[in-house]
Design a protein around this motif. Structure first.
Motif, PDB file in Angstrom:
ATOM      1  N   LEU A  53       0.838  -1.193   0.000  1.00 33.92           N
ATOM      2  CA  LEU A  53       0.000   0.000   0.000  1.00 33.92           C
ATOM      3  C   LEU A  53       0.875   1.246   0.000  1.00 33.92           C
ATOM      4  CD1 LEU A  53      -2.555  -1.069   2.780  1.00 33.92           C
ATOM      5  CD2 LEU A  53      -2.645  -1.554   0.318  1.00 33.92           C
ATOM      6  N   SER A  54       0.756   2.044  -1.050  1.00 37.06           N
ATOM      7  CA  SER A  54       1.442   3.341  -1.098  1.00 37.06           C
ATOM      8  C   SER A  54       0.472   4.396  -0.579  1.00 37.06           C
ATOM      9  CB  SER A  54       1.870   3.664  -2.534  1.00 37.06           C
ATOM     10  OG  SER A  54       2.758   2.680  -3.020  1.00 37.06           O
ATOM     11  N   VAL A  55       0.839   5.057   0.501  1.00 40.66           N
ATOM     12  CA  VAL A  55      -0.070   5.955   1.215  1.00 40.66           C
ATOM     13  C   VAL A  55       0.322   7.408   0.977  1.00 40.66           C
ATOM     14  CG1 VAL A  55      -1.021   6.578   3.472  1.00 40.66           C
ATOM     15  CG2 VAL A  55      -0.431   4.193   2.978  1.00 40.66           C
ATOM     16  N   GLU A  56      -0.684   8.231   0.653  1.00 45.84           N
ATOM     17  CA  GLU A  56      -0.473   9.657   0.456  1.00 45.84           C
ATOM     18  C   GLU A  56      -1.628  10.428   1.092  1.00 45.84           C
ATOM     19  OE1 GLU A  56       0.218  12.908  -3.170  1.00 45.84           O
ATOM     20  OE2 GLU A  56      -0.680  10.952  -3.587  1.00 45.84           O
ATOM     21  N   ILE A  57      -1.317  11.562   1.705  1.00 47.18           N
ATOM     22  CA  ILE A  57      -2.334  12.493   2.202  1.00 47.18           C
ATOM     23  C   ILE A  57      -2.090  13.815   1.493  1.00 47.18           C
ATOM     24  CG2 ILE A  57      -3.308  13.672   4.206  1.00 47.18           C
ATOM     25  CD1 ILE A  57      -2.193  11.374   5.922  1.00 47.18           C
ATOM     26  N   ALA A  58      -3.025  14.188   0.614  1.00 44.96           N
ATOM     27  CA  ALA A  58      -2.835  15.394  -0.189  1.00 44.96           C
ATOM     28  C   ALA A  58      -4.178  16.045  -0.448  1.00 44.96           C
ATOM     29  CB  ALA A  58      -2.154  15.053  -1.518  1.00 44.96           C
ATOM     30  N   ARG A  59      -4.221  17.377  -0.328  1.00 38.18           N
ATOM     31  CA  ARG A  59      -5.421  18.171  -0.595  1.00 38.18           C
ATOM     32  C   ARG A  59      -6.642  17.632   0.144  1.00 38.18           C
ATOM     33  NH1 ARG A  59      -4.799  21.980  -4.227  1.00 38.18           N
ATOM     34  NH2 ARG A  59      -7.057  22.182  -4.528  1.00 38.18           N
ATOM     35  N   GLY A  60      -6.413  17.238   1.390  1.00 33.85           N
ATOM     36  CA  GLY A  60      -7.506  16.809   2.244  1.00 33.85           C
ATOM     37  C   GLY A  60      -8.005  15.412   1.982  1.00 33.85           C
ATOM     38  N   GLU A  61      -7.296  14.636   1.164  1.00 34.61           N
ATOM     39  CA  GLU A  61      -7.707  13.274   0.860  1.00 34.61           C
ATOM     40  C   GLU A  61      -6.682  12.263   1.345  1.00 34.61           C
ATOM     41  OE1 GLU A  61     -10.401  13.492  -3.186  1.00 34.61           O
ATOM     42  OE2 GLU A  61      -8.269  13.070  -3.372  1.00 34.61           O
ATOM     43  N   LEU A  62      -7.176  11.117   1.767  1.00 35.89           N
ATOM     44  CA  LEU A  62      -6.331   9.952   2.004  1.00 35.89           C
ATOM     45  C   LEU A  62      -6.346   9.140   0.719  1.00 35.89           C
ATOM     46  CD1 LEU A  62      -4.711   7.974   3.784  1.00 35.89           C
ATOM     47  CD2 LEU A  62      -6.919   6.995   4.495  1.00 35.89           C
ATOM     48  N   ARG A  63      -5.178   8.979   0.105  1.00 36.13           N
ATOM     49  CA  ARG A  63      -5.068   8.279  -1.173  1.00 36.13           C
ATOM     50  C   ARG A  63      -4.180   7.053  -0.987  1.00 36.13           C
ATOM     51  NH1 ARG A  63      -3.619  13.795  -4.660  1.00 36.13           N
ATOM     52  NH2 ARG A  63      -5.608  14.884  -4.241  1.00 36.13           N
ATOM     53  N   VAL A  64      -4.695   5.907  -1.362  1.00 34.81           N
ATOM     54  CA  VAL A  64      -3.959   4.654  -1.182  1.00 34.81           C
ATOM     55  C   VAL A  64      -3.955   3.882  -2.493  1.00 34.81           C
ATOM     56  CG1 VAL A  64      -3.785   2.490   0.103  1.00 34.81           C
ATOM     57  CG2 VAL A  64      -4.627   4.551   1.250  1.00 34.81           C
ATOM     58  N   THR A  65      -2.752   3.535  -2.941  1.00 37.60           N
ATOM     59  CA  THR A  65      -2.579   2.679  -4.113  1.00 37.60           C
ATOM     60  C   THR A  65      -2.141   1.303  -3.638  1.00 37.60           C
ATOM     61  OG1 THR A  65      -1.926   4.575  -5.466  1.00 37.60           O
ATOM     62  CG2 THR A  65      -1.379   2.383  -6.301  1.00 37.60           C
ATOM     63  N   ALA A  66      -2.861   0.273  -4.042  1.00 34.28           N
ATOM     64  CA  ALA A  66      -2.549  -1.097  -3.634  1.00 34.28           C
ATOM     65  C   ALA A  66      -2.013  -1.883  -4.825  1.00 34.28           C
ATOM     66  CB  ALA A  66      -3.803  -1.773  -3.080  1.00 34.28           C
ATOM     67  N   ASP A  67      -0.845  -2.492  -4.652  1.00 40.72           N
ATOM     68  CA  ASP A  67      -0.240  -3.342  -5.678  1.00 40.72           C
ATOM     69  C   ASP A  67      -0.023  -4.737  -5.100  1.00 40.72           C
ATOM     70  OD1 ASP A  67       0.295  -1.577  -8.039  1.00 40.72           O
ATOM     71  OD2 ASP A  67       1.374  -0.435  -6.522  1.00 40.72           O
ATOM     72  N   LEU A  68      -0.522  -5.742  -5.794  1.00 44.68           N
ATOM     73  CA  LEU A  68      -0.395  -7.130  -5.353  1.00 44.68           C
ATOM     74  C   LEU A  68       0.772  -7.780  -6.091  1.00 44.68           C
ATOM     75  CD1 LEU A  68      -1.628  -9.452  -3.664  1.00 44.68           C
ATOM     76  CD2 LEU A  68      -2.990 -10.046  -5.680  1.00 44.68           C
ATOM     77  N   TYR A  69       1.837  -8.097  -5.348  1.00 45.46           N
ATOM     78  CA  TYR A  69       3.040  -8.675  -5.940  1.00 45.46           C
ATOM     79  C   TYR A  69       3.145 -10.153  -5.591  1.00 45.46           C
ATOM     80  CZ  TYR A  69       4.734  -3.868  -6.597  1.00 45.46           C
ATOM     81  OH  TYR A  69       4.875  -2.556  -6.971  1.00 45.46           O
ATOM     82  N   PRO A  70       3.557 -10.979  -6.536  1.00 39.95           N
ATOM     83  CA  PRO A  70       3.845 -12.375  -6.198  1.00 39.95           C
ATOM     84  C   PRO A  70       5.129 -12.463  -5.380  1.00 39.95           C
ATOM     85  CG  PRO A  70       4.476 -11.926  -8.462  1.00 39.95           C
ATOM     86  CD  PRO A  70       3.786 -10.687  -7.960  1.00 39.95           C
ATOM     87  N   VAL A  71       5.258 -13.491  -4.589  1.00 41.45           N
ATOM     88  CA  VAL A  71       6.466 -13.719  -3.799  1.00 41.45           C
ATOM     89  C   VAL A  71       7.255 -14.848  -4.442  1.00 41.45           C
ATOM     90  CG1 VAL A  71       7.376 -14.497  -1.580  1.00 41.45           C
ATOM     91  CG2 VAL A  71       5.469 -12.867  -1.661  1.00 41.45           C
ATOM     92  N   MET A  72       8.524 -14.608  -4.729  1.00 39.79           N
ATOM     93  CA  MET A  72       9.384 -15.601  -5.345  1.00 39.79           C
ATOM     94  C   MET A  72       9.985 -16.493  -4.255  1.00 39.79           C
ATOM     95  SD  MET A  72       9.279 -14.865  -8.662  1.00 39.79           S
ATOM     96  CE  MET A  72       7.545 -14.573  -8.336  1.00 39.79           C
ATOM     97  N   SER A  73       9.332 -17.619  -3.998  1.00 41.95           N
ATOM     98  CA  SER A  73       9.813 -18.507  -2.929  1.00 41.95           C
ATOM     99  C   SER A  73      11.005 -19.342  -3.357  1.00 41.95           C
ATOM    100  CB  SER A  73       8.679 -19.436  -2.475  1.00 41.95           C
ATOM    101  OG  SER A  73       8.180 -20.181  -3.565  1.00 41.95           O
ATOM    102  N   ASN A  74      11.151 -19.566  -4.664  1.00 39.83           N
ATOM    103  CA  ASN A  74      12.264 -20.340  -5.188  1.00 39.83           C
ATOM    104  C   ASN A  74      13.477 -19.448  -5.405  1.00 39.83           C
ATOM    105  OD1 ASN A  74      13.868 -21.322  -7.717  1.00 39.83           O
ATOM    106  ND2 ASN A  74      12.826 -23.166  -6.931  1.00 39.83           N
TER     107      ASN A  74
END
Length: 436
Positions: free
Chosen positions: A102-123
């Protein structure tokens, strides 16, 4: 002639909204439909335009956001207990099912959140071959900040609020509303006068109209107008009808972003979150009467939105006040024709304030989790005053009082914007005052 104006900000009942954090989590979850088991949710340190922030406190906010989002997604999804940069978050996710960053930003009176779903490389070989895999899902959500978010930011000193004044040329203004009509993040101001509906912005010392339509092109005149007109205006973000306007002299109408007529309304519109809501006029009493309902043309389309704390009133206002723990409370204020103001928090006891003017607005102007009530004065020397009330057995406390010799004609509360601070808009004679 005294103009009676209806001003309502966020009513109770069906319109009660989630807190900012819950709202962000709900929006993100709509776009995250395939979350692998054991996904780890980690948020970044917030980027903010609010001066004086303490990184340690804003990092706590990020951790809370991650927790709320993980709770909304459910299952085996879990939140990490620290904010982290993306590289560090990848390492923390380790052998989990996936990383939701979650990339979190507070700007111009808004809470803005960008969510990116990444795979995990277990190997190990995969980690060498694809050290930074791209996201499998990308979702964005934004909501106005509230007291829960503001608790992690510097406090707002309401007593030190300044007043910016700008001239308008709209004549006798009956109502005002403030909102983002086109979704660009900027606030538009609407002034409803007897002649027309005008939308624009404040530029320097002037109200600059971007679009205006005369009432003669919008709605028919009612058969028996009131001697002292009542009016209302409300922004509705989530529908094709972006703006609801009406006066006791004309039929109320729903307008689109270009001020084109979408529908006729059954009553005077008032702001009520994302729901349309209208108040009914009793012409014989020259006042509003009964419940606030939906604005539909048929009775089935008019569910009860809220019940004011007075049976008959010439001004009403309410606010959904989000406490610092994210729990919403509803404060309702109604002014009886004799000048008494009735206040009530949730289903608590009614508190009476003697002799206030006919302009009202309610909201959390300092985002501390308590309610502010803005009123005009009832007397020869008008003034704009702001009271705070905890909703308990205490008396309302005057936080700010500004003489208004031109007469307060309308009040509205704008959502947080500049520096994350809400604004009180007052139309005072030929001027628009912004108190922030």
């Amino acid at each position: 002639m005294r103009l009676l104006v209806l001003a309502l900000v966020l009513f109770a009942g069906e319109a009660r909204a989630a807190s900012a954090l819950q709202g962000v989590a709900a929006e993100l979850s709509k776009g995250l439909t395939a979350i692998p088991p054991a996904t780890v949710v980690i948020a970044s340190s917030p980027v903010t335009d609010v001066a004086g922030t303490v990184p340690a406190r804003t990092d706590e906010l990020s951790v809370r956001i991650a927790g709320v989002v993980a709770g909304k997604l459910g299952g085996t999804t879990r939140a990490h207990d620290r904010a982290a940069a993306l590289a560090g978050a990848r390492a923390v996710a380790g052998r989990g099912g996936a990383l939701l960053y979650l990339s979190v930003e507070i700007a111009r009176g808004e809470l803005r959140v960008t969510a990116d779903l990444y795979p995990v490389m277990s190997n190990g070989w995969d980690r060498i071959r694809i050290p930074a895999p791209p996201p499998r899902a990308h979702v964005f959500a934004s909501v106005p900040i509230d007291a829960e978010v503001r608790a992690f930011l510097p406090s707002i000193a309401l007593e030190q609020a300044s007043v910016h004044k700008a001239r308008h040329e709209e004549g006798d203004v009956l109502a005002a509303a403030c909102g983002d009509v086109n979704g660009d993040g900027g606030m538009e101001l609407v002034l409803v006068s007897r002649a027309r509906v005008a939308m624009g912005t404040l530029r320097g010392a002037r109200f600059v109209v971007s679009k205006a339509v005369p009432w003669t092109a919008l709605a028919r005149r009612v058969p028996v107008p009131l001697r002292e007109p009542l009016a209302g205006a409300a922004f509705v973000r989530s529908s094709a009808a972006k703006l609801l306007v009406g006066t006791s002299e004309r039929e109320a109408v729903a307008l689109d972003a270009g001020l084109g007529v979408r529908a006729t309304l059954a009553g005077i519109p008032i702001p009520l979150g994302e729901l349309d809501s209208c108040a009914a006029i009793n012409p014989e009493a020259s006042a509003f009467e009964g419940d606030v309902t939906g604005c539909g043309a048929s009775s089935k389309e008019r569910p009860v939105r809220a019940t004011p704390p007075a049976a008959r009133f010439d001004a009403v206002a309410a606010g959904e006040i989000t406490a610092r723990d994210g729990v919403p409370h509803v404060m309702v204020a109604a002014r009886e024709p004799g000048g008494k103001l009735r206040l009530r928090l949730d289903a608590g006891e009614i508190r009476t304030v003697e002799t206030v003017g006919a302009q009202l607005a309610v909201g959390d102007l300092d985002l501390d989790g308590g309610a502010e009530i803005a009123t005009s004065s009832d007397g020869p020397d008008d003034a704009l005053q702001v009271l705070s009330w905890a909703g308990d057995g205490s008396e309302p406390v005057v936080r700010k009082k500004i003489p208004a010799p031109g007469g307060v004609r309308a009040l509205a509360i704008c959502p947080p914007e500049v520096r994350g601070v809400p604004a009180l808009v007052a139309v005072v004679g030929p001027e628009v005052w912004v108190v922030r």
